[in-house]
Design a protein around this motif. Structure first.
Motif, PDB file in Angstrom:
ATOM      1  N   VAL A  83       0.835  -1.206   0.000  1.00  0.00           N
ATOM      2  CA  VAL A  83       0.000   0.000   0.000  1.00  0.00           C
ATOM      3  C   VAL A  83       0.866   1.251   0.000  1.00  0.00           C
ATOM      4  CG1 VAL A  83      -1.686   1.331   1.325  1.00  0.00           C
ATOM      5  CG2 VAL A  83      -1.976  -1.133   1.076  1.00  0.00           C
ATOM      6  N   ALA A  84       1.932   1.261   0.787  1.00  0.00           N
ATOM      7  CA  ALA A  84       2.803   2.444   0.859  1.00  0.00           C
ATOM      8  C   ALA A  84       3.464   2.719  -0.491  1.00  0.00           C
ATOM      9  CB  ALA A  84       3.864   2.250   1.939  1.00  0.00           C
ATOM     10  N   LEU A  85       3.979   1.693  -1.128  1.00  0.00           N
ATOM     11  CA  LEU A  85       4.616   1.877  -2.438  1.00  0.00           C
ATOM     12  C   LEU A  85       3.601   2.292  -3.490  1.00  0.00           C
ATOM     13  CD1 LEU A  85       7.051  -1.184  -2.424  1.00  0.00           C
ATOM     14  CD2 LEU A  85       7.695   1.235  -2.382  1.00  0.00           C
ATOM     15  N   GLY A  86       2.403   1.696  -3.436  1.00  0.00           N
ATOM     16  CA  GLY A  86       1.361   2.084  -4.385  1.00  0.00           C
ATOM     17  C   GLY A  86       0.915   3.519  -4.183  1.00  0.00           C
ATOM     18  N   ARG A  87       0.755   3.902  -2.926  1.00  0.00           N
ATOM     19  CA  ARG A  87       0.357   5.274  -2.613  1.00  0.00           C
ATOM     20  C   ARG A  87       1.413   6.268  -3.086  1.00  0.00           C
ATOM     21  NH1 ARG A  87      -0.461   6.593   3.610  1.00  0.00           N
ATOM     22  NH2 ARG A  87       1.819   6.439   3.479  1.00  0.00           N
ATOM     23  N   PHE A  88       2.693   5.906  -2.898  1.00  0.00           N
ATOM     24  CA  PHE A  88       3.785   6.769  -3.357  1.00  0.00           C
ATOM     25  C   PHE A  88       3.734   6.940  -4.874  1.00  0.00           C
ATOM     26  CE2 PHE A  88       8.154   6.848  -5.111  1.00  0.00           C
ATOM     27  CZ  PHE A  88       8.542   8.099  -4.676  1.00  0.00           C
ATOM     28  N   ALA A  89       3.510   5.846  -5.608  1.00  0.00           N
ATOM     29  CA  ALA A  89       3.448   5.923  -7.065  1.00  0.00           C
ATOM     30  C   ALA A  89       2.305   6.826  -7.515  1.00  0.00           C
ATOM     31  CB  ALA A  89       3.275   4.521  -7.652  1.00  0.00           C
ATOM     32  N   ILE A  90       1.164   6.754  -6.808  1.00  0.00           N
ATOM     33  CA  ILE A  90       0.020   7.603  -7.159  1.00  0.00           C
ATOM     34  C   ILE A  90       0.329   9.071  -6.864  1.00  0.00           C
ATOM     35  CG2 ILE A  90      -2.369   8.166  -6.543  1.00  0.00           C
ATOM     36  CD1 ILE A  90      -2.818   5.175  -6.082  1.00  0.00           C
ATOM     37  N   MET A  92       3.182  10.544  -6.643  1.00  0.00           N
ATOM     38  CA  MET A  92       4.258  11.056  -7.495  1.00  0.00           C
ATOM     39  C   MET A  92       3.842  11.115  -8.970  1.00  0.00           C
ATOM     40  SD  MET A  92       6.801  11.913  -5.570  1.00  0.00           S
ATOM     41  CE  MET A  92       5.523  12.479  -4.432  1.00  0.00           C
ATOM     42  N   ARG A  93       2.631  10.680  -9.268  1.00  0.00           N
ATOM     43  CA  ARG A  93       2.087  10.698 -10.637  1.00  0.00           C
ATOM     44  C   ARG A  93       3.006   9.933 -11.605  1.00  0.00           C
ATOM     45  NH1 ARG A  93       0.749  16.563  -9.542  1.00  0.00           N
ATOM     46  NH2 ARG A  93       2.704  17.099 -10.574  1.00  0.00           N
ATOM     47  N   LEU A  94       3.566   8.854 -11.125  1.00  0.00           N
ATOM     48  CA  LEU A  94       4.488   8.082 -11.951  1.00  0.00           C
ATOM     49  C   LEU A  94       3.760   7.211 -12.970  1.00  0.00           C
ATOM     50  CD1 LEU A  94       7.002   6.925  -9.177  1.00  0.00           C
ATOM     51  CD2 LEU A  94       7.304   8.765 -10.833  1.00  0.00           C
ATOM     52  N   LEU A  95       2.644   6.633 -12.558  1.00  0.00           N
ATOM     53  CA  LEU A  95       1.930   5.685 -13.418  1.00  0.00           C
ATOM     54  C   LEU A  95       0.806   6.360 -14.185  1.00  0.00           C
ATOM     55  CD1 LEU A  95       1.587   2.721 -10.902  1.00  0.00           C
ATOM     56  CD2 LEU A  95       3.053   2.777 -12.908  1.00  0.00           C
ATOM     57  N   PRO A  96       0.593   5.953 -15.429  1.00  0.00           N
ATOM     58  CA  PRO A  96      -0.559   6.500 -16.163  1.00  0.00           C
ATOM     59  C   PRO A  96      -1.871   5.860 -15.734  1.00  0.00           C
ATOM     60  CG  PRO A  96       0.667   4.971 -17.545  1.00  0.00           C
ATOM     61  CD  PRO A  96       1.458   5.132 -16.281  1.00  0.00           C
ATOM     62  N   PHE A  97      -1.819   4.719 -15.040  1.00  0.00           N
ATOM     63  CA  PHE A  97      -3.044   4.008 -14.677  1.00  0.00           C
ATOM     64  C   PHE A  97      -3.247   4.004 -13.161  1.00  0.00           C
ATOM     65  CE2 PHE A  97       0.411   1.015 -14.964  1.00  0.00           C
ATOM     66  CZ  PHE A  97       0.832   1.081 -16.280  1.00  0.00           C
ATOM     67  N   THR A  98      -3.404   5.182 -12.599  1.00  0.00           N
ATOM     68  CA  THR A  98      -3.514   5.310 -11.148  1.00  0.00           C
ATOM     69  C   THR A  98      -4.842   4.790 -10.606  1.00  0.00           C
ATOM     70  OG1 THR A  98      -4.265   7.590 -11.465  1.00  0.00           O
ATOM     71  CG2 THR A  98      -1.929   7.259 -11.027  1.00  0.00           C
ATOM     72  N   ASP A  99      -5.939   4.905 -11.368  1.00  0.00           N
ATOM     73  CA  ASP A  99      -7.237   4.443 -10.880  1.00  0.00           C
ATOM     74  C   ASP A  99      -7.228   2.939 -10.633  1.00  0.00           C
ATOM     75  OD1 ASP A  99      -8.227   6.977 -10.947  1.00  0.00           O
ATOM     76  OD2 ASP A  99      -9.310   6.758 -12.844  1.00  0.00           O
ATOM     77  N   THR A 100      -6.618   2.187 -11.549  1.00  0.00           N
ATOM     78  CA  THR A 100      -6.538   0.738 -11.378  1.00  0.00           C
ATOM     79  C   THR A 100      -5.682   0.385 -10.173  1.00  0.00           C
ATOM     80  OG1 THR A 100      -6.851   0.328 -13.737  1.00  0.00           O
ATOM     81  CG2 THR A 100      -5.823  -1.426 -12.464  1.00  0.00           C
ATOM     82  N   LEU A 101      -4.570   1.088  -9.998  1.00  0.00           N
ATOM     83  CA  LEU A 101      -3.714   0.847  -8.849  1.00  0.00           C
ATOM     84  C   LEU A 101      -4.448   1.153  -7.552  1.00  0.00           C
ATOM     85  CD1 LEU A 101      -1.043   0.194  -7.501  1.00  0.00           C
ATOM     86  CD2 LEU A 101      -0.277   2.523  -7.984  1.00  0.00           C
ATOM     87  N   ASP A 102      -5.166   2.263  -7.517  1.00  0.00           N
ATOM     88  CA  ASP A 102      -5.911   2.640  -6.318  1.00  0.00           C
ATOM     89  C   ASP A 102      -6.960   1.587  -5.978  1.00  0.00           C
ATOM     90  OD1 ASP A 102      -6.187   4.382  -4.219  1.00  0.00           O
ATOM     91  OD2 ASP A 102      -7.642   5.664  -5.230  1.00  0.00           O
ATOM     92  N   SER A 103      -7.640   1.072  -7.010  1.00  0.00           N
ATOM     93  CA  SER A 103      -8.635   0.021  -6.800  1.00  0.00           C
ATOM     94  C   SER A 103      -7.979  -1.238  -6.248  1.00  0.00           C
ATOM     95  CB  SER A 103      -9.348  -0.281  -8.117  1.00  0.00           C
ATOM     96  OG  SER A 103     -10.222  -1.387  -7.978  1.00  0.00           O
ATOM     97  N   GLY A 104      -6.801  -1.568  -6.777  1.00  0.00           N
ATOM     98  CA  GLY A 104      -6.093  -2.742  -6.282  1.00  0.00           C
ATOM     99  C   GLY A 104      -5.660  -2.585  -4.834  1.00  0.00           C
ATOM    100  N   LEU A 105      -5.229  -1.379  -4.458  1.00  0.00           N
ATOM    101  CA  LEU A 105      -4.814  -1.133  -3.079  1.00  0.00           C
ATOM    102  C   LEU A 105      -5.999  -1.248  -2.123  1.00  0.00           C
ATOM    103  CD1 LEU A 105      -2.359   1.878  -3.549  1.00  0.00           C
ATOM    104  CD2 LEU A 105      -1.813  -0.557  -3.289  1.00  0.00           C
ATOM    105  N   ASP A 106      -7.166  -0.805  -2.567  1.00  0.00           N
ATOM    106  CA  ASP A 106      -8.376  -0.962  -1.748  1.00  0.00           C
ATOM    107  C   ASP A 106      -8.654  -2.431  -1.456  1.00  0.00           C
ATOM    108  OD1 ASP A 106      -8.859   1.736  -1.516  1.00  0.00           O
ATOM    109  OD2 ASP A 106     -10.278   1.820  -3.192  1.00  0.00           O
ATOM    110  N   LYS A 107      -8.423  -3.283  -2.462  1.00  0.00           N
ATOM    111  CA  LYS A 107      -8.667  -4.716  -2.276  1.00  0.00           C
ATOM    112  C   LYS A 107      -7.644  -5.341  -1.339  1.00  0.00           C
ATOM    113  CE  LYS A 107     -10.944  -5.171  -6.744  1.00  0.00           C
ATOM    114  NZ  LYS A 107     -10.874  -5.715  -8.130  1.00  0.00           N
ATOM    115  N   VAL A 108      -6.407  -4.819  -1.367  1.00  0.00           N
ATOM    116  CA  VAL A 108      -5.395  -5.304  -0.428  1.00  0.00           C
ATOM    117  C   VAL A 108      -5.823  -4.972   0.994  1.00  0.00           C
ATOM    118  CG1 VAL A 108      -3.012  -5.042   0.362  1.00  0.00           C
ATOM    119  CG2 VAL A 108      -3.505  -5.178  -2.088  1.00  0.00           C
ATOM    120  N   ARG A 109      -6.279  -3.750   1.206  1.00  0.00           N
ATOM    121  CA  ARG A 109      -6.738  -3.355   2.546  1.00  0.00           C
ATOM    122  C   ARG A 109      -7.919  -4.198   2.989  1.00  0.00           C
ATOM    123  NH1 ARG A 109      -6.561   1.725  -0.173  1.00  0.00           N
ATOM    124  NH2 ARG A 109      -4.650   2.893   0.233  1.00  0.00           N
ATOM    125  N   ALA A 110      -8.867  -4.416   2.049  1.00  0.00           N
ATOM    126  CA  ALA A 110     -10.087  -5.155   2.383  1.00  0.00           C
ATOM    127  C   ALA A 110      -9.799  -6.613   2.717  1.00  0.00           C
ATOM    128  CB  ALA A 110     -11.084  -5.071   1.224  1.00  0.00           C
TER     129      ALA A 110
END
Length: 218
Positions: A83-90, A92-110
């Motif tokens: 989650v920390a690495l994913g949040r950092f990538a979001i 820092m605007r590094l990835l063009p597909f931040t919505d998918t990453l954010d959705s994946g991080l939500d599932k990790v938390r859940a």
């Protein structure tokens, strides 16, 4: 058959096949028009189902059989780092597909228990990443880039170069490159045959070009 029932049946049919199937064959199977099948396929894509189109023998539309993954048991330690690495990538605007990453991080938390989620929040407070934020890009452009890259489809984009000259290009994305403060796509121009880098923040507009798979070869 209602549309929701057809969409579910379509997804299950594609998941159960080992080879691709053409839009015409799908239309015949579900007794609808090819245009309706294209709309249904777009709906499945919008639901984050990994559809791809392949050419040649056994080509057609196919759904990655791993789209429904088995349960994964994360420890709070593992989840905190992911989650920390994913949040950092979001951030820092590094990835063009931040919505998918954010959705994946939500599932990790859940996936964590209540106590593990509390521990995750504590661990996250102790993790800090610093860096240079990437240059901003348009959400619609990022969405088109993501879809084209995962589905291996070309895009038509409006690009503004360093001299502020605007051009429209049809390209196929070969790779995505993330470098400190900017993200670039390595792409091949479908008309000129040239391969070059394009900065994500300079793409004003992008849309996926749907290419229907060709007939199977004998």
């Amino acid at each position: 058959m209602r549309r929701t029932e057809r969409l579910f049946a379509l997804a299950e049919y594609l998941r159960g096949r080992r080879t691709g199937v053409t839009a015409e064959a799908l239309a015949e199977r579900f007794n609808v028009t090819v245009r309706t099948i294209y709309r249904d396929l777009d709906t499945l894509r919008d639901a984050s189902m990994p559809l791809s189109a392949e050419r040649g023998r056994g080509g057609g539309y196919a759904l990655d059989r791993s789209y429904s993954l088995p349960p994964v048991n994360f420890t709070a330690r593992e989840a905190a780092l992911i989650v920390a690495l994913g949040r950092f990538a979001i951030e820092m605007r590094l990835l063009p597909f931040t919505d998918t990453l954010d959705s994946g991080l939500d599932k990790v938390r859940a996936a964590l228990s209540t106590s593990a989620q509390r521990e995750l929040l504590t661990r996250l407070k102790e993790l800090t990443f610093q860096g240079v934020p990437g240059l901003p890009s348009k959400k619609a452009v990022r969405a088109a880039i993501e879809r084209a890259w995962f589905e291996q489809q070309p895009i038509r984009m409006t690009y503004v170069d360093g001299n502020f000259i605007e051009t429209t290009r049809d390209v196929r994305i070969e790779s995505v490159i993330m470098d400190r403060h900017e993200t670039r796509i390595d792409a091949t121009d479908l008309h000129a045959g040239e391969r070059r880098h394009f900065r994500l923040d300079r793409i004003e507009h992008a849309e996926v070009l749907r290419i229907q798979p060709g007939p199977a070869n004998d």
